[in-house]
Design an enzyme around this catalytic site. Structure first.
Site, PDB file in Angstrom:
ATOM      1  N   TYR A   1       0.828  -1.209   0.000  1.00  0.00           N
ATOM      2  CA  TYR A   1       0.000   0.000   0.000  1.00  0.00           C
ATOM      3  C   TYR A   1       0.862   1.259   0.000  1.00  0.00           C
ATOM      4  CZ  TYR A   1      -3.673   3.293   1.375  1.00  0.00           C
ATOM      5  OH  TYR A   1      -4.547   4.355   1.419  1.00  0.00           O
ATOM      6  N   ASP A   2       1.839   1.310   0.911  1.00  0.00           N
ATOM      7  CA  ASP A   2       2.695   2.495   1.022  1.00  0.00           C
ATOM      8  C   ASP A   2       3.405   2.803  -0.297  1.00  0.00           C
ATOM      9  OD1 ASP A   2       1.924   1.961   3.611  1.00  0.00           O
ATOM     10  OD2 ASP A   2       3.953   1.731   4.397  1.00  0.00           O
TER      11      ASP A   2
ATOM     12  N   ASN B   1      -5.936   9.753   8.610  1.00  0.00           N
ATOM     13  CA  ASN B   1      -7.033   8.924   9.117  1.00  0.00           C
ATOM     14  C   ASN B   1      -8.381   9.636   9.014  1.00  0.00           C
ATOM     15  OD1 ASN B   1      -4.488   7.938  10.472  1.00  0.00           O
ATOM     16  ND2 ASN B   1      -5.928   6.381  11.198  1.00  0.00           N
TER      17      ASN B   1
ATOM     18  N   ARG C   1     -10.103  -1.474  10.894  1.00  0.00           N
ATOM     19  CA  ARG C   1      -9.555  -0.203  11.360  1.00  0.00           C
ATOM     20  C   ARG C   1     -10.087   0.134  12.757  1.00  0.00           C
ATOM     21  NH1 ARG C   1      -9.598   3.445   5.888  1.00  0.00           N
ATOM     22  NH2 ARG C   1     -11.486   2.242   5.462  1.00  0.00           N
TER      23      ARG C   1
ATOM     24  N   PHE D   1     -13.476  -0.389  17.522  1.00  0.00           N
ATOM     25  CA  PHE D   1     -13.821   0.085  18.865  1.00  0.00           C
ATOM     26  C   PHE D   1     -15.328   0.318  19.001  1.00  0.00           C
ATOM     27  CE2 PHE D   1      -9.507   2.152  20.239  1.00  0.00           C
ATOM     28  CZ  PHE D   1      -8.951   0.891  20.345  1.00  0.00           C
TER      29      PHE D   1
ATOM     30  N   ASP E   1       3.846  -0.680  13.012  1.00  0.00           N
ATOM     31  CA  ASP E   1       2.749   0.217  13.365  1.00  0.00           C
ATOM     32  C   ASP E   1       3.332   1.570  13.763  1.00  0.00           C
ATOM     33  OD1 ASP E   1       0.105   0.987  14.063  1.00  0.00           O
ATOM     34  OD2 ASP E   1       0.560   0.594  16.173  1.00  0.00           O
ATOM     35  N   PRO E   2       2.982   2.661  13.064  1.00  0.00           N
ATOM     36  CA  PRO E   2       3.584   3.960  13.388  1.00  0.00           C
ATOM     37  C   PRO E   2       3.301   4.386  14.822  1.00  0.00           C
ATOM     38  CG  PRO E   2       2.466   4.043  11.259  1.00  0.00           C
ATOM     39  CD  PRO E   2       2.092   2.735  11.884  1.00  0.00           C
TER      40      PRO E   2
END
Length: 304
Positions: free
Chosen positions: A141-142, A170, A182, A187, A267-268
């Site tokens: 993706y990046d 985001n 995501r 959540f 993960d950033p």
């Protein structure tokens, strides 16, 4: 009446963009193969044509404006078939750029904050060249988006195509897929179901969350501006993932309860846009507060 082609128009952002242009009186073609976009996101309209097609195949549509959103943006989907993700990002961009060249259309790439990788500069401005692993699990993706940015810049330089690059951070809101993995839909659904929310690590990693209506407004303004970009679009209110979880639980009306998992690979740690360029060039600012956006998002998920 402007003719607008939105590739990836059945996705979360794309469908809201379709609605925005239909509300302006434009004729809209939504091109989507429905691999991650959803038909239910699209509201029937006399000025909306839905074209089911893979963006990597030749495209024959008349258009004045073209948006390239045709790539899965959720890690769950882009990692399922990383080769296809990279093909979509690069070959799809080529097909749309060739169409823009033939039609004399203006074309916008929705690039991503992922091109900055796990950033060593904070907040991230458009001059920052990123810290990306080209062989890592997120690279499909990046690097697909980075290559697409190169193509957009070179089509402008070599062929005079009217291109523009938006770097999208985001974004959340109604019409996100429940199963895309995501953090916001994950959540929200856990909170609504009374289940523990899954935190990766201690939840101290940060993100900034832009409500979809603000993002769409920024995209349209960027299209109208004549600018080439790249321009960051997002929200610069940076919060921890744990804070996001607490906010969602407060909206739902439950006490937070967590189960912890290891952080995903690469993960950033921090992610937040520098919006100075968007503010100066577009007069644009994200306006929807996080709590208000989460309330709208929770209501949408609760009604499913």
């Amino acid at each position: 009446m402007r003719r607008v082609l939105i590739a990836g128009g059945a996705g979360h952002i794309g469908s809201h963009l379709c609605d925005a242009h239909l509300a302006r009186g434009d004729a809209v073609v939504c091109l989507d193969d429905f691999s991650s976009g959803m038909r239910a996101n699209l509201t029937p309209h006399d000025n909306l044509v839905v074209l089911e097609q893979d963006v990597t195949e030749p495209i024959d549509v008349e258009a004045d404006w073209i948006y390239d959103l045709a790539c899965p943006a959720a890690p769950r989907f882009y990692r399922e078939d990383p080769v296809r993700t990279l093909r979509t990002g690069v070959l799809g961009a080529l097909q749309l750029l060739d169409l823009a060249r033939r039609q004399g259309a203006r074309i916008l790439l929705t690039s991503t904050s992922e091109i900055y990788g796990d950033p060593l500069v904070h907040p991230q401005s458009e001059t920052y060249r990123g810290h990306v692993n080209p062989t890592g699990p997120r690279a499909c993706y990046d690097e697909g988006k980075r290559a697409a940015e190169t193509l957009f810049a070179d089509y402008r330089r070599q062929y005079g195509v009217d291109t523009v690059i938006a770097r999208v951070f985001n974004t959340y809101g109604p019409r996100m897929r429940r199963d895309d993995g995501r953090v916001v839909p994950a959540f929200v659904q856990a909170a609504l179901a009374g289940e523990p929310l899954e935190l990766h690590g201690d939840g101290a990693q940060t993100r900034s969350f832009c409500f979809v209506d603000d993002l769409v407004d920024g995209l349209v303004r960027l299209m109208e501006s004549g600018e080439a970009g790249p321009v960051n679009l997002g929200n610069d209110h940076e919060i921890t993932i744990r804070t996001l979880a607490d906010e969602i639980c407060a909206v739902v009306g439950r006490t937070p309860d967590f189960v912890h998992h290891p952080r995903p690979e690469e993960d950033p740690t921090r992610r937040c846009p520098d919006l100075a360029r968007a503010r100066a060039l577009l007069g644009w600012d994200p306006r929807v507060p996080l709590r208000e956006g989460l309330e709208k998002t929770v209501r949408w998920f609760a009604a499913l």
